[in-house]
Motif scaffolding. Structure first.
Motif, PDB file in Angstrom:
ATOM      1  N   VAL A   1       4.682   5.475   3.648  1.00 45.38           N
ATOM      2  CA  VAL A   1       4.193   6.827   3.874  1.00 45.38           C
ATOM      3  C   VAL A   1       5.482   7.900   3.874  1.00 45.38           C
ATOM      4  O   VAL A   1       6.438   7.246   3.892  1.00 45.38           O
TER       5      VAL A   1
ATOM      6  N   CYS B   1     -10.679   1.610   4.956  1.00 44.50           N
ATOM      7  CA  CYS B   1     -10.388   1.314   3.253  1.00 44.50           C
ATOM      8  C   CYS B   1     -10.052  -0.293   3.357  1.00 44.50           C
ATOM      9  O   CYS B   1     -10.612  -0.921   2.334  1.00 44.50           O
TER      10      CYS B   1
ATOM     11  N   LEU C   1      -7.479   4.592   6.840  1.00 42.67           N
ATOM     12  CA  LEU C   1      -6.810   3.607   6.417  1.00 42.67           C
ATOM     13  C   LEU C   1      -7.482   2.193   6.801  1.00 42.67           C
ATOM     14  O   LEU C   1      -7.745   1.306   5.907  1.00 42.67           O
TER      15      LEU C   1
ATOM     16  N   ILE D   1       3.261  -0.820   3.946  1.00 43.28           N
ATOM     17  CA  ILE D   1       2.515   0.377   3.818  1.00 43.28           C
ATOM     18  C   ILE D   1       3.685   1.467   3.549  1.00 43.28           C
ATOM     19  O   ILE D   1       4.492   1.790   4.582  1.00 43.28           O
TER      20      ILE D   1
ATOM     21  N   ILE E   1      -5.028   6.451  -1.622  1.00 40.90           N
ATOM     22  CA  ILE E   1      -4.658   5.080  -1.219  1.00 40.90           C
ATOM     23  C   ILE E   1      -4.723   4.246  -2.426  1.00 40.90           C
ATOM     24  O   ILE E   1      -5.667   3.890  -3.220  1.00 40.90           O
ATOM     25  N   THR E   2      -3.392   3.728  -2.754  1.00 42.90           N
ATOM     26  CA  THR E   2      -3.305   2.724  -3.741  1.00 42.90           C
ATOM     27  C   THR E   2      -2.662   1.470  -3.409  1.00 42.90           C
ATOM     28  O   THR E   2      -1.925   1.417  -2.454  1.00 42.90           O
TER      29      THR E   2
ATOM     30  N   MET F   1      -6.845  12.060   0.874  1.00 40.97           N
ATOM     31  CA  MET F   1      -6.147  10.966   1.086  1.00 40.97           C
ATOM     32  C   MET F   1      -6.089  10.048  -0.055  1.00 40.97           C
ATOM     33  O   MET F   1      -7.288   9.618  -0.585  1.00 40.97           O
TER      34      MET F   1
ATOM     35  N   ARG G   1      -8.997   4.193  -2.923  1.00 37.70           N
ATOM     36  CA  ARG G   1      -9.796   5.253  -2.484  1.00 37.70           C
ATOM     37  C   ARG G   1      -9.109   6.583  -2.489  1.00 37.70           C
ATOM     38  O   ARG G   1      -8.150   7.155  -2.375  1.00 37.70           O
TER      39      ARG G   1
ATOM     40  N   ILE H   1       0.900  -1.290   0.124  1.00 36.88           N
ATOM     41  CA  ILE H   1       0.149   0.055  -0.061  1.00 36.88           C
ATOM     42  C   ILE H   1       0.806   1.151   0.069  1.00 36.88           C
ATOM     43  O   ILE H   1       1.854   1.395   0.763  1.00 36.88           O
ATOM     44  N   THR H   2       0.471   2.203  -0.843  1.00 41.68           N
ATOM     45  CA  THR H   2       1.096   3.549  -0.799  1.00 41.68           C
ATOM     46  C   THR H   2       0.235   4.472  -0.542  1.00 41.68           C
ATOM     47  O   THR H   2      -0.867   4.499  -1.181  1.00 41.68           O
ATOM     48  N   THR H   3       0.178   5.492   0.267  1.00 42.39           N
ATOM     49  CA  THR H   3      -0.589   6.536   0.602  1.00 42.39           C
ATOM     50  C   THR H   3      -0.179   7.835   0.878  1.00 42.39           C
ATOM     51  O   THR H   3       0.985   7.962   1.323  1.00 42.39           O
TER      52      THR H   3
END
Length: 391
Positions: free
Chosen positions: A260, A245, A242, A258, A208-209, A206, A225, A191-193
């Protein structure tokens, strides 16, 4: 080639001949010729030649009416009928034929039937707006309406509210597809956000990918999202967004890492997430969950170095702001650049302070116009932020 020339000559004659000529019974030679000759006009896709009381007639496929059909009569009167035929589904004969480039080595063209589909075109319009981020109000613009009418008169242009509804339908459909893909996926997801602030309303969002390897060993990325995050952006608020989601997409047990930004709020947020998840489902008990964004770390390093020349960068930034603030100033700057014979078409660009690469682009462009800034400082009394030579 001969057939084409003959057909063009027939079409250019306009309406059929005199009443006497029309009533004249065709000879056997004419009749044989009409049978042997290949009809090349697209009109004959809607008419059939037949003999009625010894005369060659053309019968409309849609309404059954009979018209003069001898080769000497031309096709103009047949086209005129198609334009007003009450039983014809499509009023314009040109809409009946679509020329498509076939995937052939010789690049030959072929004809294929074309049927207008209102729903399909509406879907294409909505996808165009999504792809290019056009405003919904474009469907109310007079120029766009005229363009669409001339391009396809059968298309009923939708309102902005209907367009908005079509876009949401596409979103829901694509979301369902993405849910099925992530459901079937057996691998873990990275996850990248990141947070994003809108310029006009100053509201935080935000993104979220999820990134994962599918069954064919192909890297896939899906935006899960894009959500508004109310202020203040504390660790609890970010963690809740998060978690919601992950539960919505049912991937809370499929997480690998994750990624960030490297800030204290994100550090505290990750600690909260570890308390909310079952650590047994995470790699190495969650010790590898937190990944610090390398691009953000690199940006912090470069920004620390740029702080040594911060005053000079500020003067250059102020100069760029001054000469790009209005079209008149921009024009004056360009005129002076031409007078100094500077062979560059690049425009001055203002940077984003938090992104070192945009600052680099601003500095590299401003350096080309170094002499222009000095020249304008002597002519413009209100320009007081001229960079120094060492800047």
């Amino acid at each position: 080639m001969v057939d084409l020339e003959v057909e063009e000559q027939e079409g250019s004659r306009g309406s059929p001949g005199t009443e006497e000529e029309r009533e004249q019974e065709p000879t056997n030679e004419d009749s044989d010729t009409s049978k042997k000759r290949k009809t090349t006009s697209d009109v004959w896709a809607h008419f059939t030649r037949k003999k009625v009381e010894g005369k060659v007639k053309a019968q409309c496929h849609h309404c059954g009416k009979l018209y003069l059909g001898d080769s000497t009569q031309g096709t103009t009167h047949l086209r005129n009928h198609l334009a007003r035929c009450p039983r014809m589904k499509f009023k314009d004969i040109r809409q009946q034929v679509l020329i498509k480039q076939q995937n052939k080595v010789d690049g030959t063209m072929s004809l294929s039937n074309y049927q207008f589909d209102q729903a399909r075109v509406r879907n294409k319009l909505a996808r165009m707006v999504i792809l290019h981020e056009y405003p919904l109000s474009m469907v109310d613009h007079i120029g766009f309406k005229e363009f669409v009418t001339d391009l396809q008169s059968m298309f009923k242009l939708v309102t902005r509210n209907t367009l908005k509804s079509d876009i949401f339908k596409i979103y829901d459909n694509e979301r369902e597809k993405a849910l099925k893909i992530t459901d079937k996926n057996g691998s873990r997801m990275a996850i990248t956000t990141d947070m994003w602030t809108s310029i006009n309303k100053k509201r935080g969002f935000m993104v979220i990918t999820a990134h994962f390897i599918d069954h064919a060993w192909t890297l896939q990325s899906r935006v899960l999202r894009f959500v508004y995050v109310p202020s203040p952006h504390t660790k609890d608020v970010l963690a809740d967004v998060l978690v919601d989601c992950f539960l919505e997409w049912n991937i809370d047990r499929k997480l690998s890492t994750i990624t960030v930004d490297n800030c204290s709020t994100n550090d505290a947020m990750i600690r909260l997430l570890l308390n909310k998840f079952d650590t047994s489902s995470l790699m190495l008990g969650g010790s590898m969950l937190h990944i610090r964004c390398a691009a953000h770390i690199l940006n912090l390093i470069v920004q620390d170095g740029l702080s040594l020349i911060g005053d000079g960068i500020e003067r250059i930034r102020d100069s760029v702001i001054y000469w790009t603030r209005s079209p008149k100033r921009r024009q004056k700057f360009e005129e002076n650049a031409r007078q100094l014979r500077i062979q560059c078409t690049k425009e001055l660009v203002l940077d984003c302070k938090t992104r070192w690469n945009s600052t680099y682009l601003m500095l590299s462009t401003a350096l080309i116009y170094k002499d222009v800034f000095s020249r304008l400082a002597k002519r413009e009394t209100s320009y007081t932020c001229l960079p120094y030579d060492h800047d």
